[in-house]
Enzyme design. Structure first.
Site, PDB file in Angstrom:
ATOM      1  N   CYS A 118       0.808  -1.221   0.000  1.00  0.00           N
ATOM      2  CA  CYS A 118       0.000   0.000   0.000  1.00  0.00           C
ATOM      3  C   CYS A 118       0.846   1.277   0.000  1.00  0.00           C
ATOM      4  O   CYS A 118       1.440   1.621  -1.013  1.00  0.00           O
ATOM      5  CB  CYS A 118      -0.992  -0.048   1.156  1.00  0.00           C
ATOM      6  SG  CYS A 118      -2.431   1.019   0.891  1.00  0.00           S
ATOM      7  N   ARG A 152     -12.444   5.937  -1.346  1.00  0.00           N
ATOM      8  CA  ARG A 152     -11.478   4.978  -0.808  1.00  0.00           C
ATOM      9  C   ARG A 152     -11.875   3.575  -1.232  1.00  0.00           C
ATOM     10  O   ARG A 152     -13.067   3.261  -1.353  1.00  0.00           O
ATOM     11  CB  ARG A 152     -11.446   5.047   0.720  1.00  0.00           C
ATOM     12  CG  ARG A 152     -10.750   6.245   1.276  1.00  0.00           C
ATOM     13  CD  ARG A 152     -10.414   6.078   2.750  1.00  0.00           C
ATOM     14  NE  ARG A 152      -9.196   5.305   2.959  1.00  0.00           N
ATOM     15  CZ  ARG A 152      -7.973   5.812   2.812  1.00  0.00           C
ATOM     16  NH1 ARG A 152      -7.802   7.056   2.451  1.00  0.00           N
ATOM     17  NH2 ARG A 152      -6.909   5.054   3.022  1.00  0.00           N
ATOM     18  N   HIS A 168      -3.036  -5.596   2.665  1.00  0.00           N
ATOM     19  CA  HIS A 168      -2.681  -5.684   4.080  1.00  0.00           C
ATOM     20  C   HIS A 168      -3.253  -7.000   4.577  1.00  0.00           C
ATOM     21  O   HIS A 168      -3.772  -7.800   3.832  1.00  0.00           O
ATOM     22  CB  HIS A 168      -3.353  -4.543   4.865  1.00  0.00           C
ATOM     23  CG  HIS A 168      -2.867  -3.185   4.518  1.00  0.00           C
ATOM     24  ND1 HIS A 168      -1.666  -2.682   4.936  1.00  0.00           N
ATOM     25  CD2 HIS A 168      -3.449  -2.186   3.807  1.00  0.00           C
ATOM     26  CE1 HIS A 168      -1.524  -1.435   4.506  1.00  0.00           C
ATOM     27  NE2 HIS A 168      -2.591  -1.114   3.815  1.00  0.00           N
TER      28      HIS A 168
HETATM   29  N1  GLN Z   1      -2.268   6.819   2.328  1.00  0.00           N
HETATM   30  C1  GLN Z   1      -2.340   5.902   1.216  1.00  0.00           C
HETATM   31  C2  GLN Z   1      -3.709   5.883   0.609  1.00  0.00           C
HETATM   32  O1  GLN Z   1      -4.674   6.229   1.254  1.00  0.00           O
HETATM   33  C3  GLN Z   1      -1.901   4.520   1.667  1.00  0.00           C
HETATM   34  C4  GLN Z   1      -2.845   3.881   2.648  1.00  0.00           C
HETATM   35  C5  GLN Z   1      -2.344   2.582   3.232  1.00  0.00           C
HETATM   36  O2  GLN Z   1      -1.167   2.308   3.277  1.00  0.00           O
HETATM   37  N2  GLN Z   1      -3.282   1.787   3.723  1.00  0.00           N
HETATM   38  O3  GLN Z   1      -3.860   5.520  -0.541  1.00  0.00           O
END
Ligand code: GLN
Length: 256
Positions: free
Chosen positions: A97, A131, A197
């Protein structure tokens, strides 16, 4: 194999560690130890130098935009070139990520700040309108074998691949790189980036062993066949996510 030892560099463990990313390190360490392989973990953070001679694996976890803003200038100015050289030399990398995004050319935060990355992966990550959150299942190929990988994604960035790297796999359930083109992650040489993750490796022991095997081959030159482990629990965890994800969303099919 009892005398084998590997060194893993954990990039910014104090800043880039969300959704149990550190579990990936624990999984690698345990799976090595069960086979008599010592895995030394070297934390490397702001202001530290990368130990380039004894570096077999690199792990770079995820983080929020806030942490990525702190990490990006340090990473690009003092570590990016070394990481690029190590990757060209076959060092094994797993980036999740936020770490994956910072191994690309650029990552743009939700507030529109463009952060520079190391350019290991030929990818760019602009922000998206929403998101991408939830379980993700992908179809990948590891050493010529089709394998599913499961994880949990939560990112605003959408990642688009250039011609200089390959996707890690094809999305079966979830969003993956950008929620549009059906790809997830990136692979360049022995460097793997993804949005998974979870922790990723405890639920995907085949990927953990793939990374360990590549690192052993590079360090010791042998076509190391890792002794199998009892992965009954890991396999159950993996299948549970596959089943749950299958119920949550339509499983995609077709070519990338
Ligand atoms: N901040 C980054 C995003 O929102 C990565 C998020 C993360 O590592 N979960 O895309």
């Amino acid at each position: 194999m009892a005398d084998d030892a590997l060194t893993l560099v954990h990039l910014y463990p104090d800043l880039m560690n969300v959704y149990g990313d550190r579990g990936n390190i624990i999984a690698l360490q345990r799976r090595c130890a069960w086979r008599g392989i010592e895995l030394e973990v070297v934390p490397v953070s702001l202001g530290d130098r990368l130990p380039t001679t004894a570096c077999d694996l690199i792990f770079f976890g995820g983080g929020q935009d806030r942490e990525q803003e702190v990490v990006s200038p340090d990473f690009v100015s003092s570590k990016g070139a070394a990481v690029r050289e190590l990757v060209e030399d076959g060092t094994v990398v797993l980036a999740v990520c936020g770490g994956y995004q910072l191994l690309g050319h650029t990552y743009t935060t939700v507030d529109g700040e463009e952060l520079a990355g190391a350019g290991v992966f030929d990818v760019r990550s602009p922000p998206g309108p929403r998101r991408h959150i939830g379980n993700i299942v992908i179809q990948a190929e590891l050493d010529g074998e089709p394998r599913t990988l499961v994880g949990f994604e939560n990112h605003s960035g959408r990642t688009y691949l250039g011609s200089g790297c390959q996707p890690l796999g094809r999305v079966l359930t979830g969003s993956g790189n950008n929620g549009e083109d059906g790809t997830e992650g990136a692979v360049y040489r022995n460097a793997y980036g993804c949005y998974m993750h979870g922790s990723l490796l405890p639920k995907n022991p085949h990927l953990a062993d793939h990374l360990i095997g590549r690192a052993l081959r590079r360090r010791y030159g042998s076509a190391a066949t890792l002794p199998p482990l009892d992965d009954t629990l890991e396999e159950r965890a993996h299948q549970a996510v596959v089943r749950r994800a299958g119920k949550l969303g339509a499983v995609r099919s077709g070519a990338w």
